[in-house]
Design a protein around this motif. Sequence first.
Motif, mmCIF file in Angstrom:
data_model
loop_
_atom_site.group_PDB
_atom_site.id
_atom_site.type_symbol
_atom_site.label_atom_id
_atom_site.label_comp_id
_atom_site.label_asym_id
_atom_site.label_seq_id
_atom_site.Cartn_x
_atom_site.Cartn_y
_atom_site.Cartn_z
ATOM 1 N N VAL A 33 -11.393 4.633 -9.420
ATOM 2 C CA VAL A 33 -10.089 3.970 -9.382
ATOM 3 C C VAL A 33 -9.312 4.332 -10.634
ATOM 4 C CG1 VAL A 33 -8.900 1.744 -9.452
ATOM 5 C CG2 VAL A 33 -10.877 2.043 -7.946
ATOM 6 N N ARG A 34 -8.105 4.830 -10.457
ATOM 7 C CA ARG A 34 -7.256 5.204 -11.578
ATOM 8 C C ARG A 34 -6.149 4.164 -11.745
ATOM 9 N NH1 ARG A 34 -2.273 8.660 -12.189
ATOM 10 N NH2 ARG A 34 -2.218 8.655 -9.929
ATOM 11 N N ILE A 35 -5.946 3.761 -12.974
ATOM 12 C CA ILE A 35 -4.773 2.940 -13.290
ATOM 13 C C ILE A 35 -3.724 3.908 -13.830
ATOM 14 C CG2 ILE A 35 -3.870 1.073 -14.727
ATOM 15 C CD1 ILE A 35 -6.771 -0.075 -14.751
ATOM 16 N N PHE A 41 0.836 -1.196 0.000
ATOM 17 C CA PHE A 41 0.000 0.000 0.000
ATOM 18 C C PHE A 41 0.875 1.251 0.000
ATOM 19 C CE2 PHE A 41 -2.700 -3.280 1.680
ATOM 20 C CZ PHE A 41 -3.919 -3.010 1.097
ATOM 21 N N GLY A 42 0.458 2.238 -0.765
ATOM 22 C CA GLY A 42 1.078 3.567 -0.730
ATOM 23 C C GLY A 42 -0.058 4.553 -0.544
ATOM 24 N N ILE A 43 -0.113 5.197 0.620
ATOM 25 C CA ILE A 43 -1.257 6.054 0.940
ATOM 26 C C ILE A 43 -0.857 7.525 0.865
ATOM 27 C CG2 ILE A 43 -3.016 6.600 2.669
ATOM 28 C CD1 ILE A 43 -2.640 3.726 3.758
ATOM 29 N N GLY A 51 1.872 -3.193 -12.494
ATOM 30 C CA GLY A 51 2.101 -2.093 -11.560
ATOM 31 C C GLY A 51 1.097 -2.094 -10.429
ATOM 32 N N TYR A 52 0.275 -1.025 -10.351
ATOM 33 C CA TYR A 52 -0.654 -0.898 -9.222
ATOM 34 C C TYR A 52 -1.878 -0.102 -9.641
ATOM 35 C CZ TYR A 52 1.402 3.813 -8.693
ATOM 36 O OH TYR A 52 1.831 5.099 -8.904
ATOM 37 N N LEU A 53 -2.872 -0.085 -8.760
ATOM 38 C CA LEU A 53 -4.054 0.742 -8.994
ATOM 39 C C LEU A 53 -4.152 1.783 -7.882
ATOM 40 C CD1 LEU A 53 -6.511 -0.110 -6.825
ATOM 41 C CD2 LEU A 53 -6.565 -2.148 -8.258
ATOM 42 N N TRP A 65 -2.127 20.359 2.401
ATOM 43 C CA TRP A 65 -0.882 19.685 2.064
ATOM 44 C C TRP A 65 -1.095 18.193 1.934
ATOM 45 C CZ3 TRP A 65 3.765 22.374 1.453
ATOM 46 C CH2 TRP A 65 3.740 23.721 1.842
ATOM 47 N N GLU A 66 -0.075 17.513 1.440
ATOM 48 C CA GLU A 66 -0.134 16.054 1.314
ATOM 49 C C GLU A 66 1.231 15.460 1.626
ATOM 50 O OE1 GLU A 66 -1.747 14.296 -2.390
ATOM 51 O OE2 GLU A 66 0.047 13.043 -2.484
ATOM 52 N N TYR A 67 1.220 14.276 2.219
ATOM 53 C CA TYR A 67 2.422 13.454 2.255
ATOM 54 C C TYR A 67 2.034 12.041 1.874
ATOM 55 C CZ TYR A 67 0.861 11.985 6.971
ATOM 56 O OH TYR A 67 0.145 11.505 8.041
ATOM 57 N N GLN A 68 2.995 11.261 1.429
ATOM 58 C CA GLN A 68 2.716 9.878 1.046
ATOM 59 C C GLN A 68 3.564 8.920 1.873
ATOM 60 O OE1 GLN A 68 4.422 11.534 -1.981
ATOM 61 N NE2 GLN A 68 2.645 12.868 -2.131
ATOM 62 N N ILE A 69 2.961 7.792 2.211
ATOM 63 C CA ILE A 69 3.686 6.734 2.909
ATOM 64 C C ILE A 69 3.596 5.455 2.094
ATOM 65 C CG2 ILE A 69 3.540 5.200 4.925
ATOM 66 C CD1 ILE A 69 3.140 7.655 6.608
ATOM 67 N N GLY A 70 4.727 4.804 1.929
ATOM 68 C CA GLY A 70 4.733 3.530 1.224
ATOM 69 C C GLY A 70 5.553 3.599 -0.045
ATOM 70 N N PRO A 71 5.482 2.557 -0.882
ATOM 71 C CA PRO A 71 4.676 1.351 -0.668
ATOM 72 C C PRO A 71 5.330 0.360 0.298
ATOM 73 C CG PRO A 71 5.777 1.256 -2.806
ATOM 74 C CD PRO A 71 6.152 2.561 -2.179
ATOM 75 N N ILE A 72 4.502 -0.108 1.247
ATOM 76 C CA ILE A 72 4.918 -1.150 2.191
ATOM 77 C C ILE A 72 3.715 -2.037 2.525
ATOM 78 C CG2 ILE A 72 6.979 -0.296 3.413
ATOM 79 C CD1 ILE A 72 5.103 1.221 5.305
ATOM 80 N N ALA A 76 -7.526 10.512 0.799
ATOM 81 C CA ALA A 76 -6.398 9.638 1.137
ATOM 82 C C ALA A 76 -6.341 8.540 0.068
ATOM 83 C CB ALA A 76 -6.555 9.037 2.527
ATOM 84 N N HIS A 77 -5.972 8.979 -1.156
ATOM 85 C CA HIS A 77 -5.844 8.021 -2.261
ATOM 86 C C HIS A 77 -5.008 6.843 -1.784
ATOM 87 C CE1 HIS A 77 -6.202 11.622 -5.278
ATOM 88 N NE2 HIS A 77 -7.333 11.367 -4.645
ATOM 89 N N THR A 78 -5.534 5.649 -2.036
ATOM 90 C CA THR A 78 -4.842 4.454 -1.560
ATOM 91 C C THR A 78 -4.365 3.626 -2.754
ATOM 92 O OG1 THR A 78 -6.173 4.481 0.454
ATOM 93 C CG2 THR A 78 -5.051 2.419 -0.103
HETATM 94 P P1 ADP Z 1 -0.440 11.080 -7.459
HETATM 95 O O1 ADP Z 1 -0.485 12.349 -6.658
HETATM 96 O O2 ADP Z 1 -0.010 11.270 -8.872
HETATM 97 O O3 ADP Z 1 -1.725 10.315 -7.361
HETATM 98 P P2 ADP Z 1 1.665 10.247 -5.544
HETATM 99 O O4 ADP Z 1 3.052 10.349 -6.047
HETATM 100 O O5 ADP Z 1 1.202 11.259 -4.576
HETATM 101 O O6 ADP Z 1 0.686 10.118 -6.824
HETATM 102 O O7 ADP Z 1 1.462 8.843 -4.826
HETATM 103 C C1 ADP Z 1 1.720 7.642 -5.444
HETATM 104 C C2 ADP Z 1 1.762 6.575 -4.399
HETATM 105 O O8 ADP Z 1 1.830 5.312 -5.031
HETATM 106 C C3 ADP Z 1 2.937 6.656 -3.456
HETATM 107 O O9 ADP Z 1 2.436 6.670 -2.128
HETATM 108 C C4 ADP Z 1 3.695 5.356 -3.699
HETATM 109 O O10 ADP Z 1 4.194 4.843 -2.489
HETATM 110 C C5 ADP Z 1 2.590 4.471 -4.223
HETATM 111 N N1 ADP Z 1 3.057 3.315 -5.017
HETATM 112 C C6 ADP Z 1 4.017 3.284 -5.966
HETATM 113 N N2 ADP Z 1 4.164 2.038 -6.453
HETATM 114 C C7 ADP Z 1 3.271 1.245 -5.795
HETATM 115 C C8 ADP Z 1 2.932 -0.147 -5.831
HETATM 116 N N3 ADP Z 1 3.539 -0.992 -6.675
HETATM 117 N N4 ADP Z 1 1.974 -0.592 -4.992
HETATM 118 C C9 ADP Z 1 1.334 0.251 -4.159
HETATM 119 N N5 ADP Z 1 1.612 1.557 -4.075
HETATM 120 C C10 ADP Z 1 2.564 2.066 -4.877
#
Ligand code: ADP
Length: 336
Positions: free
Chosen positions: A298-300, A111-113, A310-312, A181-188, A231-233
């Motif tokens: 849901v965006r690919i 997950f990357g949130i 890749g991921y969704l 603002w935004e921050y992202q965590i992941g992917p983990i 919180a796009h997941t």
């Molecule tokens: P956007 O703003 O364009 O939607 P971001 O760069 O803010 O995209 O976020 C993309 C997220 O996708 C990051 O949190 C990243 O960790 C996550 N991500 C990247 N690759 C994968 C993957 N294979 N599986 C799950 N999450 C992923």
Amino acid sequence: MSKIRAEYIWMDGHIPTQKLRSKTKVFNGPVNNLADLPDWGFDGSSTMQAVGNDSDCMLKPVYYIPDPIRGGDDVLVICEVMNADGTVHTSNTRAHLRAVAEKHASEEAWFGIEQEYTLFQGRSPLGWPEGGYPAPQGPFYCGVGADEVFGRDIVEEHLDLCIEAGIEISGINAEVMPGQWEYQIGPIGPLESADQMWLSRWILYRISEDYGVSATLHPKPVKGDWNGAGAHTNFSTKAMREEGGMKVIEDACEKLSKKHHEHIAVYGAHNEERLTGLHETCSIKEFRYGISDRGASVRIPMQTAKDGFGYLEDRRPSANMDPYEVCAILIETTCD
Ligand code: ADP
Ligand code: MN
Ligand code: MN
Ligand code: MN
């Protein structure tokens, strides 16, 4: 041996959105593993988790990181709330994700949130004129300059603290609405990403205190023509990340389309104010998925379509969602 401070953090019983609570335990350290962190208790009648005549709830440490604010050997500890008899408390949503993650461990879900949030000073978003509005949206997203972004000192400090604590933070950006603002965590993995999301939220609230500012995760902090907070997941399984993954991603989207309402039910309170079909969202009433489509549920991502794996990105969860619930239902719907 010397005294350390462990901040025990848990989710309360507040409805419809659970809030963070914490208190400090002092004991002889250092902490080398989970077993060094004793169970503890709290007054559940003050957190909407118990009634007064039977008020004790148990805090069971399940995950910890170095405390980047206090420093030294001090730690931040995520706890699961248990009943006095050791069974899972109804407010404990982590226990379910624990079971789901274990059941589907072989799928290697990541997950990357993307956590969006809004800084408030008093009743207005940070940087907004008292009782009024700034210029219309447009220049603020990823902006620079004192007239366009507000609160960067807090945001930078939050980033530093997350990195210092070993949280897998992968980026920050100023958002479309000023003060947002935004921050992202992941992917983990599922439990790590959800635990780290709650810890990063706690750190954000905690350091904002020092600036006299409060961070809110409300999905629509200002009504009208202003972007909401989501919180796009981003989600993938091993099969999605490998050759032929696009087919697995499309199958997952089809499964998601049949469970839209079940997902919306755990994607955050007041999300209907945000998912209107405007401001880069799809209406809460429908489900659509598409390549590179920021107006879809849901965006690919473009790169995923190009590579064929890749991921969704599930764009539906709101900023105030509980990542334990969101990660669990995504795995259940797509992997069961
Ligand atoms: P956007 O703003 O364009 O939607 P971001 O760069 O803010 O995209 O976020 C993309 C997220 O996708 C990051 O949190 C990243 O960790 C996550 N991500 C990247 N690759 C994968 C993957 N294979 N599986 C799950 N999450 C992923
Ligand atoms: Mn983003
Ligand atoms: Mn965003
Ligand atoms: Mn996104």
